[in-house]
Design an enzyme around this catalytic site. Sequence first.
Site, PDB file in Angstrom:
ATOM      1  N   GLU A 190       0.799  -1.259   0.032  1.00  0.00           N
ATOM      2  CA  GLU A 190      -0.191  -0.050  -0.026  1.00  0.00           C
ATOM      3  C   GLU A 190       0.967   1.209   0.093  1.00  0.00           C
ATOM      4  OE1 GLU A 190      -2.237   0.145   3.348  1.00  0.00           O
ATOM      5  OE2 GLU A 190      -3.712   1.853   2.704  1.00  0.00           O
ATOM      6  N   ALA A 243      -2.144   8.106   7.160  1.00  0.00           N
ATOM      7  CA  ALA A 243      -1.050   7.920   8.481  1.00  0.00           C
ATOM      8  C   ALA A 243       0.397   7.327   7.649  1.00  0.00           C
ATOM      9  CB  ALA A 243      -1.468   6.853   9.067  1.00  0.00           C
ATOM     10  N   ASN A 245     -12.425   5.999   2.969  1.00  0.00           N
ATOM     11  CA  ASN A 245     -11.222   6.661   3.613  1.00  0.00           C
ATOM     12  C   ASN A 245      -9.891   6.882   2.456  1.00  0.00           C
ATOM     13  OD1 ASN A 245     -12.266   3.879   5.543  1.00  0.00           O
ATOM     14  ND2 ASN A 245     -12.108   6.113   6.489  1.00  0.00           N
ATOM     15  N   ARG A 270     -21.584  15.627  -8.542  1.00  0.00           N
ATOM     16  CA  ARG A 270     -21.324  15.791  -9.949  1.00  0.00           C
ATOM     17  C   ARG A 270     -19.940  15.298 -10.401  1.00  0.00           C
ATOM     18  NH1 ARG A 270     -24.188  20.456  -9.221  1.00  0.00           N
ATOM     19  NH2 ARG A 270     -22.579  21.494  -8.494  1.00  0.00           N
ATOM     20  N   ILE A 311     -15.807   2.435  13.117  1.00  0.00           N
ATOM     21  CA  ILE A 311     -14.943   3.637  13.175  1.00  0.00           C
ATOM     22  C   ILE A 311     -14.726   4.182  11.818  1.00  0.00           C
ATOM     23  CG2 ILE A 311     -13.004   4.699  14.155  1.00  0.00           C
ATOM     24  CD1 ILE A 311     -13.244   2.147  16.209  1.00  0.00           C
ATOM     25  N   HIS A 312     -14.090   3.514  10.963  1.00  0.00           N
ATOM     26  CA  HIS A 312     -13.593   3.912   9.776  1.00  0.00           C
ATOM     27  C   HIS A 312     -14.760   4.524   8.978  1.00  0.00           C
ATOM     28  CE1 HIS A 312      -9.722   2.426  11.005  1.00  0.00           C
ATOM     29  NE2 HIS A 312      -9.352   3.105   9.922  1.00  0.00           N
ATOM     30  N   ASP A 344      -7.370  -4.082   8.006  1.00  0.00           N
ATOM     31  CA  ASP A 344      -6.485  -2.918   8.124  1.00  0.00           C
ATOM     32  C   ASP A 344      -5.909  -2.929   9.304  1.00  0.00           C
ATOM     33  OD1 ASP A 344      -6.419   0.530   7.090  1.00  0.00           O
ATOM     34  OD2 ASP A 344      -4.748  -1.101   6.768  1.00  0.00           O
TER      35      ASP A 344
END
Lengths: 409, 254
Positions: free
Chosen positions: A143, A154, A235, A243, A271-272, A294
Site C-alpha cells: 500500500e 497515516a 477513507n 457531479r 469507526i472508519h 487493516d
Amino acid sequence: MPSNKSVSDAPIVQFTNCRILRSHQLQREDLWVREGKILNPEKLFFDEKGSADIQLDCKDSIIAPGFIDVQINGGFGVDFSLATDDFKSGIDLVSQKILSHGVTSFCPTLVTSPPSVYHQVLPQLSIRNGGAHGAGILGAHLEGPFISKEKKGAHPEHCLRTFEAGAFQDLLATYGSLDCVRIVTLAPEMKRSSEVIRELTQRGICVSLGHSVANLAQAEEAVQHGATFITHLFNAMLPFHHRDPGIVGLLTSDKIPAGRRVFYGMISDGIHTNPAALRIAHRAHPKGLVLVTDAIAGMGLAPGRHTLGQQVVEIDGLNTYIAGTKTLSGSVATMDTCVRHFQEATGCSVETALEAASLHPAQLLGIEHKKGTLNYDSDADFLMLNDDLYVQATYIAGEEVWRQDALGM
Amino acid sequence: MKLVILETYAQASEWAAKYIRNRIVHFGPGPGRFFTLGLPTGLPRDHPESYHSFMWNNFFKHIDISAENVHILDGNAPDLQAECDAFEEKIKAAGGIELFVGGIGPDGHIAFNEPGSSLVSRTRVKTLAMDTILANARFFDGDLSKVPTMALTVGVGTVMDAREVMILITGAHKAFALYKAIEEGVNHMWTVSAFQQHPNTVFVCDEEATLELKVKTVKYFKGLMLVHNKLVEPLYSMKAAGAESSQAKKPYSD
C-alpha cells in the site's frame, strides 16, 4: 464403514449436523473432506462405492469458508512494515494468532516505506499454504508509496514517490522484487499510472486504487487498464460528490469493462465508516464488498502506543490515531468482529456477511476455484461458527488448527 | 388391494414412509438377510447424472446404505438388453423384491411401461410416449430435443413378481389414471391395472387423486382408515420384535 481403497487410501471425514454455506445459502448438508479438499459425496457413493471413515457431529454449527484478509498491516506487536531480521517469526506469530479470528489466508500489508524496507522485508516473505502453524500467505499487499500527498493518511510523507520518470521501472526499483506481491495500491491520477497498472496486471498482480484524489474519469481509466480493487472505500479518497463521485463512483460506474467486477475493501469496525455510509456502499454494489481489517501491530494488544512503519500510533479502545492527532491509522478490529459488525449494521443475511469475508476476496484474487467457497474440490479451509457468528473452530486443509476452548481465548 | 386415502400430499407421503419403515423393521433385515426395495427408474437412464443426483439427494444421502447394495439400471451400458437381463438376475439373486414402491403416470403407466406394454413384460428398453417426454422436459431445461426418447425400465411382470407393491398417487392430474387402474378392468392401456391381480397391493393417495372415483368406493375405503392406520403405528425395536415374526401380520385379509 470403510472407504473404497481403489482411488485413495486417505481417510474420509464427514461433518454432520451442520449448516454449510453453499451456493450463497446456508443448506442443511453434510461436509465431506478428503486429503485437504472438499469431497463430492455423490461421486464417492456411486463411482467409488465409498463411505466416511470418521463422522463428526458439529452440533448444529454453521460451517463457512475460512476468512481471507487482504489488508492487514500486522498485529500482536508485530509490524510488517518494520525491517527487522526477525521478520519471519513476526509473520509466523500473526499468521498463527489470526486463526482464532477465522482468517485462514491473508495478504501481509506493507504501508509506505523507504525502498530499503521493501528490499529487506520482501525477500523474507514467501507465499505458503496454511496449516496448524498458521493462516496461509497469499502474497504481499503493498500500500504505497505511489500515493497522493493530499490523501496520505497515516503514511509518512517523506517516503511518498512518483513514477513519473521511469514508470514501471521506478516501481520495480522501489520494491526490489515483485515475486511475492499480490496487490499494489496506488493513486491513479499520478502521471504514467496507466502504464504501470497495465504492467502490473499483466504480471497477475491485483491493482487497487487508494490514497488518491482521482476523479471518476481517472478512476474509470485506471479500471480500463486493469485495476480491480479500491482500498478501504471512503477513507483516503475524495468524498462522494454528486457531479463527480470520484473513486466512490466506481461502485455504480457504467464504464467497467464487460465481464469484470470492481471490488472494494471496507473496514467495518464501526469507526472508519459510519454505518450509514457502509449501507450505502453495500446497497449500491453488494457483490463487490470485501471486508478487510487493516489491522495494525496493536491489534490484539492493550491500548497504548505502537509503531506502524515509520510512524507512532496510539490506541484508545477501538480507535487508532497517529500519536497526538486525530488521523485514523489502521484499526485493531479482528476479522470476525468486522463480519459481525457488517451483518448488524447492514441487516444483511448471515450468508452475505460471511461471503464478504470469504468468497469476495477470493474472487478479487482470482482464486475462487480453490478458496473462499465450500464447493467440491476446493481447499478445505473452513470455520465452525455459532449463530451469532462467533468462530468456534478453524480448519485448514481439513485439519482442525484452532478451537474455542471452554474458558474462551 | 388396500386403498389408503389421506387428506394431503404431505400426509400421504408420511403414511407411505411409515408403512415402508414398519415393513422393513418387521422383516428384520441383517447381515446376509436383505430387504430388497424396488423403485422405478424415475428418469431416462441416458442421463446418469440426473438420475443418480435425484436418488442421492432424495434418498441415499439421508440413510446409511452402502453403495454395494444399490443397483441402478445403467443406460450407458454397451449392450442394453444384456444390462436388462443382468438386472433381472440381480433381483433373483437378492431373493426377489420384498416391496416395490412406485408411482403412476397420468396415462396410467407404472415405471416406463407405457400404454400398450405387455402386462407380463420384463426389464427391457422402452420407447417413451410423448406425454412422458413432455413431463421429463423440465429436467432438460425445457428443451424437447434434449430429452431421451428411450429408457430402460422394469417390466410389469417384474413388478408383479414382487411380494408386495405400493403405488403412490397424488394430485388431481392422476385422478383419471387411478380410476382406470382400480375401477375398470385389467387393461394394457392402463398398465397399473395389472396389480388388480397381485395378492398384496397398497395404493396410497391424497383426496385430489380420488376425484374420478365413485363416492361409494371412496367412502368404503375411508371407513377402513382406522384399520389401515394400525399398519403405520410405531413398532417395538427390532430386538424386542425378534427374528421370529418374518411375516407381516395383517389385521384383515384382502
